[in-house]
Design a protein around this motif. Sequence first.
Motif, PDB file in Angstrom:
ATOM      1  N   GLU A  71       7.767  66.429  20.413  1.00 44.82           N
ATOM      2  CA  GLU A  71       7.038  65.351  21.069  1.00 44.82           C
ATOM      3  C   GLU A  71       7.376  64.088  20.300  1.00 44.82           C
ATOM      4  OE1 GLU A  71       2.921  66.614  22.900  1.00 44.82           O
ATOM      5  OE2 GLU A  71       3.027  67.205  20.784  1.00 44.82           O
ATOM      6  N   VAL A  72       7.834  63.077  21.009  1.00 39.16           N
ATOM      7  CA  VAL A  72       8.198  61.826  20.352  1.00 39.16           C
ATOM      8  C   VAL A  72       7.490  60.663  21.025  1.00 39.16           C
ATOM      9  CG1 VAL A  72      10.473  62.660  19.630  1.00 39.16           C
ATOM     10  CG2 VAL A  72      10.243  61.459  21.797  1.00 39.16           C
ATOM     11  N   SER A  73       7.299  59.616  20.266  1.00 36.46           N
ATOM     12  CA  SER A  73       6.810  58.363  20.831  1.00 36.46           C
ATOM     13  C   SER A  73       7.461  57.226  20.066  1.00 36.46           C
ATOM     14  CB  SER A  73       5.285  58.271  20.761  1.00 36.46           C
ATOM     15  OG  SER A  73       4.851  58.280  19.428  1.00 36.46           O
ATOM     16  N   GLY A  74       7.572  56.113  20.737  1.00 33.34           N
ATOM     17  CA  GLY A  74       8.202  54.950  20.126  1.00 33.34           C
ATOM     18  C   GLY A  74       8.371  53.848  21.152  1.00 33.34           C
ATOM     19  N   PHE A  75       9.456  53.092  21.016  1.00 30.01           N
ATOM     20  CA  PHE A  75       9.711  51.984  21.926  1.00 30.01           C
ATOM     21  C   PHE A  75      11.199  51.922  22.231  1.00 30.01           C
ATOM     22  CE2 PHE A  75       9.979  50.417  17.620  1.00 30.01           C
ATOM     23  CZ  PHE A  75      11.096  49.598  17.617  1.00 30.01           C
ATOM     24  N   LEU A  76      11.531  51.288  23.351  1.00 32.80           N
ATOM     25  CA  LEU A  76      12.924  51.114  23.734  1.00 32.80           C
ATOM     26  C   LEU A  76      13.450  49.808  23.158  1.00 32.80           C
ATOM     27  CD1 LEU A  76      12.744  52.235  27.468  1.00 32.80           C
ATOM     28  CD2 LEU A  76      13.544  53.568  25.507  1.00 32.80           C
ATOM     29  N   ALA A  77      14.672  49.860  22.636  1.00 32.46           N
ATOM     30  CA  ALA A  77      15.307  48.683  22.054  1.00 32.46           C
ATOM     31  C   ALA A  77      16.815  48.795  22.267  1.00 32.46           C
ATOM     32  CB  ALA A  77      14.995  48.602  20.553  1.00 32.46           C
ATOM     33  N   PRO A  78      17.539  47.679  22.210  1.00 28.75           N
ATOM     34  CA  PRO A  78      18.990  47.762  22.341  1.00 28.75           C
ATOM     35  C   PRO A  78      19.578  48.566  21.186  1.00 28.75           C
ATOM     36  CG  PRO A  78      18.291  45.477  22.021  1.00 28.75           C
ATOM     37  CD  PRO A  78      17.067  46.322  22.022  1.00 28.75           C
ATOM     38  N   LYS A  79      20.662  49.283  21.462  1.00 30.04           N
ATOM     39  CA  LYS A  79      21.308  50.073  20.415  1.00 30.04           C
ATOM     40  C   LYS A  79      21.725  49.169  19.260  1.00 30.04           C
ATOM     41  CE  LYS A  79      24.843  53.447  19.523  1.00 30.04           C
ATOM     42  NZ  LYS A  79      25.808  54.381  20.062  1.00 30.04           N
ATOM     43  N   SER A  80      22.299  48.025  19.573  1.00 28.47           N
ATOM     44  CA  SER A  80      22.676  47.031  18.564  1.00 28.47           C
ATOM     45  C   SER A  80      22.866  45.693  19.272  1.00 28.47           C
ATOM     46  CB  SER A  80      23.979  47.445  17.865  1.00 28.47           C
ATOM     47  OG  SER A  80      25.072  47.352  18.767  1.00 28.47           O
ATOM     48  N   GLN A  81      23.182  44.670  18.524  1.00 28.03           N
ATOM     49  CA  GLN A  81      23.415  43.364  19.134  1.00 28.03           C
ATOM     50  C   GLN A  81      24.650  43.392  20.031  1.00 28.03           C
ATOM     51  OE1 GLN A  81      23.536  40.524  15.955  1.00 28.03           O
ATOM     52  NE2 GLN A  81      21.315  40.438  15.788  1.00 28.03           N
ATOM     53  N   ARG A  82      25.603  44.236  19.706  1.00 28.81           N
ATOM     54  CA  ARG A  82      26.838  44.323  20.489  1.00 28.81           C
ATOM     55  C   ARG A  82      26.704  45.236  21.701  1.00 28.81           C
ATOM     56  NH1 ARG A  82      31.589  45.636  16.559  1.00 28.81           N
ATOM     57  NH2 ARG A  82      32.862  44.351  17.918  1.00 28.81           N
ATOM     58  N   TYR A  83      25.771  46.193  21.640  1.00 30.44           N
ATOM     59  CA  TYR A  83      25.581  47.165  22.715  1.00 30.44           C
ATOM     60  C   TYR A  83      24.141  47.081  23.217  1.00 30.44           C
ATOM     61  CZ  TYR A  83      29.897  48.912  20.732  1.00 30.44           C
ATOM     62  OH  TYR A  83      31.183  49.008  20.257  1.00 30.44           O
ATOM     63  N   PRO A  84      23.907  46.357  24.313  1.00 26.57           N
ATOM     64  CA  PRO A  84      22.538  46.105  24.763  1.00 26.57           C
ATOM     65  C   PRO A  84      21.858  47.277  25.473  1.00 26.57           C
ATOM     66  CG  PRO A  84      24.102  45.044  26.239  1.00 26.57           C
ATOM     67  CD  PRO A  84      24.896  45.633  25.108  1.00 26.57           C
ATOM     68  N   ARG A  85      22.556  48.386  25.723  1.00 24.82           N
ATOM     69  CA  ARG A  85      21.902  49.519  26.380  1.00 24.82           C
ATOM     70  C   ARG A  85      20.785  50.045  25.499  1.00 24.82           C
ATOM     71  NH1 ARG A  85      25.476  53.031  30.257  1.00 24.82           N
ATOM     72  NH2 ARG A  85      26.535  51.321  31.284  1.00 24.82           N
ATOM     73  N   PRO A  86      19.662  50.389  26.121  1.00 21.00           N
ATOM     74  CA  PRO A  86      18.503  50.791  25.300  1.00 21.00           C
ATOM     75  C   PRO A  86      18.611  52.201  24.740  1.00 21.00           C
ATOM     76  CG  PRO A  86      17.945  50.879  27.618  1.00 21.00           C
ATOM     77  CD  PRO A  86      19.334  50.302  27.535  1.00 21.00           C
ATOM     78  N   ILE A  87      18.027  52.369  23.577  1.00 19.80           N
ATOM     79  CA  ILE A  87      17.795  53.683  22.982  1.00 19.80           C
ATOM     80  C   ILE A  87      16.317  53.744  22.608  1.00 19.80           C
ATOM     81  CG2 ILE A  87      20.147  53.870  22.079  1.00 19.80           C
ATOM     82  CD1 ILE A  87      18.939  53.451  19.277  1.00 19.80           C
ATOM     83  N   LEU A  88      15.840  54.947  22.413  1.00 13.54           N
ATOM     84  CA  LEU A  88      14.460  55.131  21.980  1.00 13.54           C
ATOM     85  C   LEU A  88      14.404  55.033  20.469  1.00 13.54           C
ATOM     86  CD1 LEU A  88      11.503  55.870  22.463  1.00 13.54           C
ATOM     87  CD2 LEU A  88      12.184  58.274  22.432  1.00 13.54           C
ATOM     88  N   ARG A  89      13.612  54.125  19.955  1.00 15.16           N
ATOM     89  CA  ARG A  89      13.386  54.023  18.510  1.00 15.16           C
ATOM     90  C   ARG A  89      12.139  54.856  18.232  1.00 15.16           C
ATOM     91  NH1 ARG A  89      15.972  49.154  16.608  1.00 15.16           N
ATOM     92  NH2 ARG A  89      14.998  49.502  14.602  1.00 15.16           N
ATOM     93  N   ILE A  90      12.335  56.008  17.647  1.00 19.36           N
ATOM     94  CA  ILE A  90      11.245  56.963  17.437  1.00 19.36           C
ATOM     95  C   ILE A  90      10.371  56.516  16.270  1.00 19.36           C
ATOM     96  CG2 ILE A  90      10.679  59.345  16.828  1.00 19.36           C
ATOM     97  CD1 ILE A  90      13.278  60.183  18.249  1.00 19.36           C
ATOM     98  N   GLN A  91       9.085  56.353  16.547  1.00 16.13           N
ATOM     99  CA  GLN A  91       8.118  56.012  15.505  1.00 16.13           C
ATOM    100  C   GLN A  91       7.323  57.233  15.068  1.00 16.13           C
ATOM    101  OE1 GLN A  91       6.324  52.824  17.883  1.00 16.13           O
ATOM    102  NE2 GLN A  91       6.832  51.442  16.191  1.00 16.13           N
ATOM    103  N   ASN A  92       7.114  58.178  15.985  1.00 15.34           N
ATOM    104  CA  ASN A  92       6.397  59.418  15.673  1.00 15.34           C
ATOM    105  C   ASN A  92       7.153  60.579  16.288  1.00 15.34           C
ATOM    106  OD1 ASN A  92       3.920  58.265  14.449  1.00 15.34           O
ATOM    107  ND2 ASN A  92       3.704  57.356  16.471  1.00 15.34           N
TER     108      ASN A  92
END
Length: 98
Positions: A71-92
Amino acid sequence: MNNQFSLTATLAQTGILRYTPAGIPVLDVVLKHESWQMENGESCLVRFELPARIIGKEASQWQHRENTLVEVSGFLAPKSQRYPRPILRIQNIQEYKG
């Protein structure tokens, strides 16, 4: 604005543990999800893979845990400044107990 995301998924792939210049551990993973959802009154099978990243002390704990249901939770953010596609940044993240 709201940017909260939670998911139950399998830890399908884990990358190589790396460290930021400040010494913070970072682990890139791929989450694999499959479930039945209701959409417009009909059942719909949903399958997808989602790239995600664990930053901090938990990164080293999950490095060799492929095929674990989590079970994960977090927020979506760009992979990097060069690659704007979102990834999940897992906080828990925790193992799913059912």
